[in-house]
Design an enzyme around this catalytic site. Structure first.
Site, PDB file in Angstrom:
ATOM      1  N   SER A 120       0.684  -1.416   0.018  1.00 37.74           N
ATOM      2  CA  SER A 120      -0.078   0.106   0.282  1.00 37.74           C
ATOM      3  C   SER A 120       0.937   1.015  -0.114  1.00 37.74           C
ATOM      4  O   SER A 120      -0.097   1.847  -0.359  1.00 37.74           O
ATOM      5  CB  SER A 120      -1.070   0.051   1.253  1.00 37.74           C
ATOM      6  OG  SER A 120       0.207   0.327   2.578  1.00 37.74           O
ATOM      7  N   LYS A 157       0.834   3.700   7.240  1.00 40.29           N
ATOM      8  CA  LYS A 157      -0.032   5.234   6.244  1.00 40.29           C
ATOM      9  C   LYS A 157       0.899   6.013   6.300  1.00 40.29           C
ATOM     10  O   LYS A 157       1.641   6.395   7.604  1.00 40.29           O
ATOM     11  CB  LYS A 157      -1.048   4.577   6.505  1.00 40.29           C
ATOM     12  CG  LYS A 157      -2.103   3.335   6.583  1.00 40.29           C
ATOM     13  CD  LYS A 157      -1.992   3.228   4.679  1.00 40.29           C
ATOM     14  CE  LYS A 157      -2.570   1.260   4.744  1.00 40.29           C
ATOM     15  NZ  LYS A 157      -1.901   0.729   5.728  1.00 40.29           N
TER      16      LYS A 157
END
EC number: 3.4.21.88
Length: 201
Positions: A120, A157
């Site tokens: 990601s 993230k």
């Protein structure tokens, strides 16, 4: 001292941890087995490089003839404390997998490594298998790359605070952000990612 290649850092970190735990250095076979190096010849080449760069010295005709040099001023072995998902959150893994050597100037108290799993964060040049150097802290600024716990599960993230909600943004256009709104979930910042290290083997 000269900079080390990633594999040399792994060898040096294992030797350092082995000596700290056992009081004596490992054999070439023990190094090869732990780091999955095929044969002692490959280990010897790494040790020759470490000796040439001034990190250790070797004694001939001794199976454990390895002595560390100048470790207190330059390098430190940090734990790889498990895996963090660069993708959907997953339960954090906190077992110590191994140790990795790093320049002492990069380290503040409590700093540790986590191994990245998932894709990601590929547009931030963070890929599966990388080691993320994490500095523990409970807060973050917008755009910081963080390790966060979302409802008890860990994820890596980019952090954004937007009014009354938090957005954990992946760096992959094929993945959706994680939005945490008031009353809809629990999020805690574990630390900020301050470096990425990529073993080449």
């Amino acid at each position: 001292m000269q900079e080390l290649a990633p594999r040399q850092q792994q060898v040096l970190a294992f030797i350092t941890g082995f000596i700290a735990e056992n009081g004596y250095p490992p054999t070439l076979r023990e190094i090869a087995a732990h780091l999955k190096i095929s044969g002692t010849l490959g280990v010897s080449k790494h040790l020759e490089a470490l000796e040439r760069k001034g990190y250790l010295r070797r004694e001939a005709n001794s199976s454990r003839g390895i002595a560390l040099v100048g470790r207190t001023d330059t390098a430190l072995s940090l734990p790889v404390a498990g895996v963090v998902r660069a993708g959907l959150p997953q339960p954090a893994v906190e077992d110590i997998e191994e140790y990795f050597a790093i320049d002492r100037s990069m380290v503040r108290g409590g700093t540790f490594f986590l191994r990245v799993k998932g894709d990601s964060m590929i547009n931030a040049a963070i890929v599966e298998g990388d080691l993320a150097l994490v500095r523990p802290q409970a807060t973050a600024e917008n755009r910081d790359i963080v390790v966060a716990m979302v409802d008890g599960e860990a994820t890596l993230k980019r952090f954004y605070r937007q009014r009354d909600q938090i957005r954990l943004q992946p760096e992959n256009p094929n993945m959706d952000p994680i939005i945490i709104r008031p009353g809809e979930g629990d999020v805690a910042i574990i630390g900020k990612v301050v470096g990425i290290y990529r073993p080449l083997e």
